[in-house]
Motif scaffolding. Structure first.
Motif, PDB file in Angstrom:
ATOM      1  N   ARG A  78     -12.616  18.319  21.388  1.00 38.24           N
ATOM      2  CA  ARG A  78     -13.996  18.629  21.770  1.00 38.24           C
ATOM      3  C   ARG A  78     -14.623  17.489  22.553  1.00 38.24           C
ATOM      4  N   LYS A 107     -14.566  27.551  24.401  1.00 37.75           N
ATOM      5  CA  LYS A 107     -15.244  26.351  24.890  1.00 37.75           C
ATOM      6  C   LYS A 107     -16.736  26.598  25.051  1.00 37.75           C
ATOM      7  N   LEU A 164     -10.404  24.462  27.982  1.00 44.72           N
ATOM      8  CA  LEU A 164     -11.225  23.734  27.010  1.00 44.72           C
ATOM      9  C   LEU A 164     -11.996  22.601  27.665  1.00 44.72           C
ATOM     10  N   ASP A 165     -11.820  22.450  28.991  1.00 46.12           N
ATOM     11  CA  ASP A 165     -12.565  21.474  29.792  1.00 46.12           C
ATOM     12  C   ASP A 165     -12.283  20.038  29.350  1.00 46.12           C
TER      13      ASP A 165
END
Length: 255
Positions: A78, A107, A164-165
């Motif tokens: 995250r 995400k 998920l960047d």
């Protein structure tokens, strides 16, 4: 400038064996660094410490200057550190585009609504299509994940990781288990990701031609210790590295 990722005296011991031994390294943002070393050098263990899958005996990992001590692998993802092929929520009976869209949705923290038609998630679908372009899977968008070859599944996993960047990608031997015919395709995917200039990449790989072609810098691990870190040319010209790969003794160089 503060590196995007660095380690400070990172160490892990299993019983009486030290698998990673006081490793200090840093990588600038949007840099491509490869990690090489003989089998048993501690490369994958080092990745596991960075991603949070293993807890360090001592030392620390810093992301954008922030200590990651005590943070789980999920929390680190995250934050922006993605470990390749740790994504397990690949739905084999969904299509490729649906798998990636669900990763994008995760995400964005948008909860799935069972009675809502997928077409209503247009923005998510567009993002998923863009990611499939990057990993060269556009032609397989409507294929079921079970129909993919081993190499194509690796591409899908990378697409989900990108969804998920994550700012830092840890790619652990992405060509492992692939046929010779599949390797160029995954190489093209990694080149495509590098060319976007959006992410920092750490790569573990044994194919030296691939490493030399892609890397901005290379670090060498040997018996869990950082043996060398430099440009590809500096590493290839390093006699200590050559001795290590040839099985020579190098302790005197580390005294």
């Amino acid at each position: 400038m503060e590196p995007i990722l660095r380690t400070e005296n990172l160490t892990i011991k299993f019983g009486g064996q030290t698998a990673v031994d006081n490793v200090n390294f840093e990588v600038p943002e949007k840099h491509f660094k490869s990690i090489i070393g003989p089998n048993g050098a501690g490369k994958t263990t080092f990745f596991n410490l960075i991603s949070g899958e293993l807890k360090a005996t001592s030392g620390d990992v810093f992301f954008r200057g922030e200590s990651l001590s005590g943070k789980s692998s999920v929390a680190r993802t995250r934050k922006g550190i993605g470990r390749s092929f740790q994504i397990t929520n690949v739905f084999p009976n969904l299509t490729v585009i649906e798998n990636v869209r669900l990763a994008v949705q995760s995400k964005e923290k948008i909860r799935y609504q069972f009675f809502r038609h997928f077409a209503s998630y247009k923005d998510l679908h567009i993002q998923a299509e863009r990611l499939l372009e990057i990993v060269l899977l556009t032609s397989k968008a409507n294929a079921f994940a079970t129909q993919l070859s081993h190499g194509e599944k690796r591409k899908l996993e990378i697409a989900m990781l990108l969804a998920l960047d994550t700012e830092v990608l840890l790619l652990d031997e992405p060509t492992a288990g692939m046929s010779l015919e599949e390797v160029p395709a995954i190489l093209d995917v990694i080149k495509q990701i590098k060319q976007t200039g959006e992410r920092t990449i750490l790569l573990i790989e044994h194919k030296m031609d691939m490493i030399m072609d892609l890397s901005d810098s290379i670090m060498v691990l040997f018996n869990g210790r950082l043996l060398a870190d430099g440009t590809p040319k500096e590493i290839m010209d390093n006699e200590t590295v050559q001795h290590a790969y040839l099985g020579g003794l190098y302790d005197e160089h580390l005294a």
